[in-house]
Design an enzyme around this catalytic site. Structure first.
Site, PDB file in Angstrom:
ATOM      1  N   CYS A 120       0.815  -1.215   0.000  1.00 28.80           N
ATOM      2  CA  CYS A 120       0.000   0.000   0.000  1.00 28.80           C
ATOM      3  C   CYS A 120       0.850   1.268   0.000  1.00 28.80           C
ATOM      4  CB  CYS A 120      -0.959   0.000   1.188  1.00 28.80           C
ATOM      5  SG  CYS A 120      -0.212  -0.452   2.755  1.00 28.80           S
ATOM      6  N   HIS A 154      -2.518   6.510   4.700  1.00 29.46           N
ATOM      7  CA  HIS A 154      -1.077   6.453   4.902  1.00 29.46           C
ATOM      8  C   HIS A 154      -0.443   7.769   4.431  1.00 29.46           C
ATOM      9  CE1 HIS A 154      -1.487   2.414   6.033  1.00 29.46           C
ATOM     10  NE2 HIS A 154      -0.835   1.791   5.078  1.00 29.46           N
TER      11      HIS A 154
END
Length: 339
Positions: free
Chosen positions: A130, A242
């Site tokens: 990711c 993130h």
């Protein structure tokens, strides 16, 4: 043309997001099947305005299925992907199992979709880590302009990257702090509420963690094997999204102004970069969004040709589910997935 699609790991964070993205983007599916472990059989998951009953992976007949999206973890992928590939033309896998396999393309559509044209020998296409996905989306247009030599990245990764249980642990610990209950540590090696943990995945002999190693080697496979990467991966008390602090050294000169202009025109990128209070993106704003947001673009004065930037993205979407569905769309657009 329409396609029969199966989602393996449909009850997990990413699996649910895959179903959501398929519906949102109106993927041309004649049928979507939700699959998970036997203990999840009969559970219900949402697919647009429909509700799907979950079937057991162990007993499902894949004949007639055109495409499988997998997000059920490395062990499941290692066992099942080769079996499924005997009956299904393409599998897009979100685990780390196949990423560094030389015969498996590792794809971020905005960056290296053309790799698909060289063939998919095992029928498996890998989704990157990711953190890697959002990073290379931001790096690719800059690399094309000035050729990247070295990348130093520190991540600020949300707990959703570690699954449902990790999100629950952050919630429980946060509540415990406010009501003065004991802090119970289960999913993470230390308390995550009101804390940061510089440790994601297992430690390697090099001193790096496996999460950091993934970023380092995946950037090279996706973008350019000559790019040197060093990473520090940190878990932070954020539910979704993130963030990354990125410093890039280039072979050729490039100004912050030029980088901003390039990134504003780059696919998948959205530049929010005002030099004022709040003139940047944080995980709160990126949750539920498809873009990779880029802020704080500035010259790095410690090297001859260097920039520093701040990169934020919804890890469940661009970092996983959205990227997988975009790969599936590439297969259709490149006429690799036939009815």
């Amino acid at each position: 043309m329409t396609y029969k699609v199966a989602v393996v790991g449909a009850t997990g964070n990413v699996g649910r997001e895959m179903l959501s993205v398929l519906a949102e983007r109106q993927f041309p599916a004649s049928e979507v099947v939700a699959l998970a472990s036997t203990r999840s059989t009969g559970r219900e998951v949402s697919f647009g305005d429909k509700v799907l009953k979950v079937h057991a992976l162990d007993y499902y007949d894949f004949k007639g299925t055109d495409l499988v999206l997998m997000s059920a973890g490395g062990k499941v992928s290692k066992e099942w992907a080769p079996k499924i590939a005997q009956h299904v033309p393409f599998i897009i896998d979100n685990s780390s199992t196949w990423r560094m396999d030389r015969d498996v393309p590792l794809i971020v559509p905005e960056v290296n979709a053309s790799v698909l044209d060289a063939g998919i020998k095992k029928g498996i296409i890998a989704n990157p880590n990711c953190s890697t996905a959002q990073l290379v989306v931001a790096l690719k247009p800059l690399h094309d302009e000035a050729t990247i030599k070295r990348v130093v990245v520190s991540t600020y990764q949300s707990v959703s990257g570690a699954g449902h249980e990790a999100m629950d642990e952050l919630f429980r610990q946060t509540r415990a702090v406010f009501v003065a209950d004991p802090i119970e540590v289960e999913r993470f090696p230390k308390q995550i509420a009101f804390n940061v943990i510089p440790h994601i995945d297992e430690f390697l002999d090099s001193g790096y963690t496996k999460e950091e190693w993934k970023m380092m080697v995946e950037v090279q496979k996706i973008l350019d094997p000559d790019i040197q990467v060093t990473a520090t991966a940190v878990r932070v008390p954020v539910f979704i999204g993130h963030s990354e602090s990125v410093t890039v050294e280039f072979e050729k000169p490039i100004t912050a102004q030029r980088a901003r202009a390039i990134l504003r025109e780059a696919p998948g990128c959205l530049v929010i970069d005002k030099h004022e209070d709040g003139g940047y993106i944080t995980p709160v704003e990126c949750a539920g969004e498809d873009a990779t947001f880029i802020s704080r673009i500035r010259k790095d004065p410690t090297v001859e040709h260097g920039l520093s930037l701040w990169v934020v993205s919804d890890n469940l979407r661009k970092g996983a589910a959205l990227n997988a569905v975009q790969i599936a769309e590439c297969l259709i657009n490149r006429k690799l997935l036939e009815d």
